[in-house]
Design a protein around this motif. Structure first.
Motif, PDB file in Angstrom:
ATOM      1  N   ALA A  89     -35.260 -31.941  17.065  1.00  0.00           N
ATOM      2  CA  ALA A  89     -35.792 -32.660  15.908  1.00  0.00           C
ATOM      3  C   ALA A  89     -35.978 -31.636  14.787  1.00  0.00           C
ATOM      4  N   ASP A  90     -35.480 -31.966  13.588  1.00  0.00           N
ATOM      5  CA  ASP A  90     -35.578 -31.023  12.472  1.00  0.00           C
ATOM      6  C   ASP A  90     -37.029 -30.849  12.026  1.00  0.00           C
ATOM      7  N   ASP A  91     -37.441 -29.609  11.867  1.00  0.00           N
ATOM      8  CA  ASP A  91     -38.738 -29.312  11.250  1.00  0.00           C
ATOM      9  C   ASP A  91     -38.628 -27.959  10.545  1.00  0.00           C
ATOM     10  N   ALA A  92     -39.746 -27.336  10.231  1.00  0.00           N
ATOM     11  CA  ALA A  92     -39.687 -26.109   9.425  1.00  0.00           C
ATOM     12  C   ALA A  92     -38.928 -24.979  10.116  1.00  0.00           C
ATOM     13  N   THR A  93     -38.889 -25.005  11.459  1.00  0.00           N
ATOM     14  CA  THR A  93     -38.221 -23.912  12.171  1.00  0.00           C
ATOM     15  C   THR A  93     -37.062 -24.369  13.063  1.00  0.00           C
ATOM     16  N   HIS A  94     -36.787 -25.677  13.087  1.00  0.00           N
ATOM     17  CA  HIS A  94     -35.684 -26.185  13.910  1.00  0.00           C
ATOM     18  C   HIS A  94     -34.705 -26.993  13.069  1.00  0.00           C
ATOM     19  N   SER A  95     -33.426 -26.870  13.420  1.00  0.00           N
ATOM     20  CA  SER A  95     -32.426 -27.691  12.760  1.00  0.00           C
ATOM     21  C   SER A  95     -31.380 -28.066  13.800  1.00  0.00           C
ATOM     22  N   HIS A  96     -30.884 -29.306  13.740  1.00  0.00           N
ATOM     23  CA  HIS A  96     -29.896 -29.743  14.737  1.00  0.00           C
ATOM     24  C   HIS A  96     -28.561 -29.015  14.546  1.00  0.00           C
ATOM     25  N   GLN A  97     -28.397 -28.427  13.346  1.00  0.00           N
ATOM     26  CA  GLN A  97     -27.207 -27.608  13.115  1.00  0.00           C
ATOM     27  C   GLN A  97     -27.665 -26.313  12.464  1.00  0.00           C
ATOM     28  N   PHE A  98     -27.194 -25.206  12.963  1.00  0.00           N
ATOM     29  CA  PHE A  98     -27.549 -23.924  12.354  1.00  0.00           C
ATOM     30  C   PHE A  98     -26.418 -22.929  12.612  1.00  0.00           C
ATOM     31  N   THR A  99     -26.609 -21.684  12.268  1.00  0.00           N
ATOM     32  CA  THR A  99     -25.524 -20.727  12.460  1.00  0.00           C
ATOM     33  C   THR A  99     -25.956 -19.628  13.428  1.00  0.00           C
ATOM     34  N   GLN A 100     -24.957 -19.021  14.044  1.00  0.00           N
ATOM     35  CA  GLN A 100     -25.212 -17.888  14.935  1.00  0.00           C
ATOM     36  C   GLN A 100     -24.151 -16.826  14.693  1.00  0.00           C
ATOM     37  N   ILE A 101     -24.485 -15.596  15.052  1.00  0.00           N
ATOM     38  CA  ILE A 101     -23.466 -14.551  15.106  1.00  0.00           C
ATOM     39  C   ILE A 101     -23.527 -13.937  16.490  1.00  0.00           C
ATOM     40  N   GLU A 102     -22.389 -13.981  17.140  1.00  0.00           N
ATOM     41  CA  GLU A 102     -22.276 -13.450  18.491  1.00  0.00           C
ATOM     42  C   GLU A 102     -21.634 -12.069  18.413  1.00  0.00           C
ATOM     43  N   GLY A 103     -22.052 -11.180  19.274  1.00  0.00           N
ATOM     44  CA  GLY A 103     -21.367  -9.888  19.351  1.00  0.00           C
ATOM     45  C   GLY A 103     -20.954  -9.645  20.794  1.00  0.00           C
ATOM     46  N   LEU A 104     -19.807  -9.015  21.005  1.00  0.00           N
ATOM     47  CA  LEU A 104     -19.361  -8.716  22.373  1.00  0.00           C
ATOM     48  C   LEU A 104     -18.561  -7.416  22.390  1.00  0.00           C
ATOM     49  N   VAL A 105     -18.943  -6.544  23.313  1.00  0.00           N
ATOM     50  CA  VAL A 105     -18.167  -5.324  23.528  1.00  0.00           C
ATOM     51  C   VAL A 105     -17.888  -5.231  25.024  1.00  0.00           C
ATOM     52  N   VAL A 106     -16.637  -5.085  25.405  1.00  0.00           N
ATOM     53  CA  VAL A 106     -16.276  -4.875  26.812  1.00  0.00           C
ATOM     54  C   VAL A 106     -15.327  -3.677  26.868  1.00  0.00           C
ATOM     55  N   ASP A 107     -15.668  -2.728  27.707  1.00  0.00           N
ATOM     56  CA  ASP A 107     -14.793  -1.553  27.871  1.00  0.00           C
ATOM     57  C   ASP A 107     -15.240  -0.831  29.146  1.00  0.00           C
ATOM     58  N   LYS A 108     -14.593   0.286  29.419  1.00  0.00           N
ATOM     59  CA  LYS A 108     -15.056   1.077  30.554  1.00  0.00           C
ATOM     60  C   LYS A 108     -16.288   1.864  30.109  1.00  0.00           C
ATOM     61  N   ASP A 109     -17.253   1.989  31.005  1.00  0.00           N
ATOM     62  CA  ASP A 109     -18.456   2.790  30.714  1.00  0.00           C
ATOM     63  C   ASP A 109     -19.326   2.298  29.569  1.00  0.00           C
ATOM     64  N   ILE A 110     -19.375   1.015  29.346  1.00  0.00           N
ATOM     65  CA  ILE A 110     -20.322   0.505  28.338  1.00  0.00           C
ATOM     66  C   ILE A 110     -21.683   0.371  29.017  1.00  0.00           C
ATOM     67  N   ARG A 111     -22.698   0.953  28.386  1.00  0.00           N
ATOM     68  CA  ARG A 111     -24.027   0.987  28.998  1.00  0.00           C
ATOM     69  C   ARG A 111     -25.060   0.311  28.118  1.00  0.00           C
ATOM     70  N   MET A 112     -26.202   0.101  28.718  1.00  0.00           N
ATOM     71  CA  MET A 112     -27.338  -0.487  28.020  1.00  0.00           C
ATOM     72  C   MET A 112     -27.721   0.359  26.791  1.00  0.00           C
ATOM     73  N   THR A 113     -27.565   1.664  26.899  1.00  0.00           N
ATOM     74  CA  THR A 113     -27.918   2.532  25.754  1.00  0.00           C
ATOM     75  C   THR A 113     -26.979   2.282  24.566  1.00  0.00           C
ATOM     76  N   ASP A 114     -25.714   1.895  24.866  1.00  0.00           N
ATOM     77  CA  ASP A 114     -24.792   1.560  23.767  1.00  0.00           C
ATOM     78  C   ASP A 114     -25.304   0.321  23.027  1.00  0.00           C
ATOM     79  N   LEU A 115     -25.777  -0.638  23.817  1.00  0.00           N
ATOM     80  CA  LEU A 115     -26.352  -1.851  23.226  1.00  0.00           C
ATOM     81  C   LEU A 115     -27.557  -1.497  22.366  1.00  0.00           C
ATOM     82  N   LYS A 116     -28.430  -0.710  22.919  1.00  0.00           N
ATOM     83  CA  LYS A 116     -29.663  -0.371  22.198  1.00  0.00           C
ATOM     84  C   LYS A 116     -29.355   0.393  20.912  1.00  0.00           C
ATOM     85  N   GLY A 117     -28.439   1.337  20.988  1.00  0.00           N
ATOM     86  CA  GLY A 117     -28.070   2.103  19.792  1.00  0.00           C
ATOM     87  C   GLY A 117     -27.459   1.217  18.720  1.00  0.00           C
ATOM     88  N   THR A 118     -26.592   0.296  19.155  1.00  0.00           N
ATOM     89  CA  THR A 118     -25.940  -0.617  18.211  1.00  0.00           C
ATOM     90  C   THR A 118     -26.979  -1.498  17.522  1.00  0.00           C
TER      91      THR A 118
END
Ligand code: PHE
Length: 350
Positions: free
Chosen positions: A201-230
């Motif tokens: 239900a639409d209110d001051a903080t909710h909307s039935h339509q909104f936007t998102q930005i997704e990020g994804l990195v997949v490679d060898k040796d990707i670690r949690m610290t890479d996520l945190k640094g990014t």
């Protein structure tokens, strides 16, 4: 007869003098020089004259006619010239006048936030990916480790179109689609901005339509610290170099471990205020290490590859950045709201 001709000449010339339009001049011409005019009449009556008088009167009549004719032509030239001048004066364009300002639009504040984030990640070597807004249950849920009947599906109330299709509830299906397209070979490094839909239900903080930005990195040796640094680079660029971040444990079926990222509150600098509800921190996004099941389902060997993913809401980021209190402002198209977000390149003439 001589006097009569002189009189006519006099009369005609006077009328030419007072004629102040081309039409009035034409009337004078017809009156004096026309077939039924007095001079023609005089010439017609020449037969009655004596042989001596005839050439004299004839010559005089021709002279008078020529004089009137010349007079009319001169006046005609004058009137035409005057008409032309009046027309030119009327049509003068003053090229030195300042122009009327053209109303310029500006990019929507959400578009601006999305472009700013895109630029930031492109600078870190990411490319932009996109996916469909009408999505299959398979990509929106199943490929993200949310099989049918999974309780976490309830977290995202969905608009179903048929049993197998729905309006995507997040941009995460683009993770699965992108990995699948890479056919088990890294690196994958994308961000995906787009519209998403939830049965809220639409209110001051909710909307039935909104936007998102997704990020994804997949490679060898990707670690949690890479996520945190990014995420740290992202937070500081978006909200200021003096901000710090913290990661809190959370849960998403498609990441393991899962975290939520907070930034230190700018209002109180972490001391606690009404904006951060006394905690000193503000929640910004969800993230985590890509779940091995998700990697495997999309064709990646989870013993060889690891990855991280994050998802954020441009509305929330814009609201925090600009102090906007109601999410509905983004969708109302009220010019008074939108025109506050002119970028420097868009300034001028509102
Ligand atoms: N898709 C999640 C949501 O809509 C956000 C998210 C994306 C979390 C990627 C973790 C990783 O809430």
């Amino acid at each position: 007869m001589k006097e009569r001709l002189r009189e006519l000449e006099q009369e005609a010339i006077e009328k030419v003098t007072t004629a102040n339009s081309l039409q009035a001049l034409q009337d004078v011409r017809i009156e004096y020089l026309g077939k039924k005019g007095p001079i023609t009449e005089v010439l017609r009556g020449m037969g009655k004259l004596s042989a001596e008088e005839r050439p004299v009167i004839g010559a005089l009549a021709n002279e008078v006619r020529a004089a009137i004719q010349t007079n009319i032509e001169e006046k005609q030239d004058y009137l035409q010239q005057q008409a032309l001048e009046a027309k030119l004066a009327e049509e003068t364009i003053d090229v030195t006048l300042p122009g009327r300002p053209v109303k310029r639009g500006n990019a929507h504040p959400l578009t601006q936030i999305i472009e700013e984030i895109e630029d930031l990640f492109i600078g870190m070597g990411y490319t932009i990916a996109e996916g469909p807004e009408v999505e299959t249950d398979r990509y929106n849920f199943e490929m993200l480790n949310l099989p049918k009947g999974h309780p976490a599906r309830d977290m995202q109330d969905s608009f179903y179109i048929s049993e197998e299709t729905l309006l995507r509830t997040h941009t995460s299906p683009v993770q699965a689609r992108t990995m699948e397209a890479h056919k088990g070979k890294g690196p994958v490094k994308i961000i995906c901005p787009g519209k998403v839909y939830r049965r809220d239900a639409d209110d001051a903080t909710h909307s039935h339509q909104f936007t998102q930005i997704e990020g994804l990195v997949v490679d060898k040796d990707i670690r949690m610290t890479d996520l945190k640094g990014t995420l740290d680079v992202f937070a500081k660029r978006m909200f200021g170099e003096d901000r710090s971040i913290r990661l809190r444990p959370s849960f998403f079926p498609f990441t393991e471990p899962s975290v939520e990222m907070d930034i230190s509150c700018k209002m109180c600098d972490g001391k606690g205020c009404s904006v951060c509800k006394g905690t000193g921190w503000i929640e910004i996004l969800g993230a985590g290490m890509v779940h091995p099941n998700v990697l495997e389902m999309a064709g990646f060997d989870s013993n060889e590859y690891t990855g991280f993913a994050f998802g954020m809401g441009p509305e929330r980021i814009a609201m925090l950045k600009y102090g906007i209190e109601d999410i509905r402002n983004f969708y109302g198209n009220d010019q008074r709201f939108l025109h506050q977000f002119h970028r420097p390149s868009e300034e001028g003439g509102r």
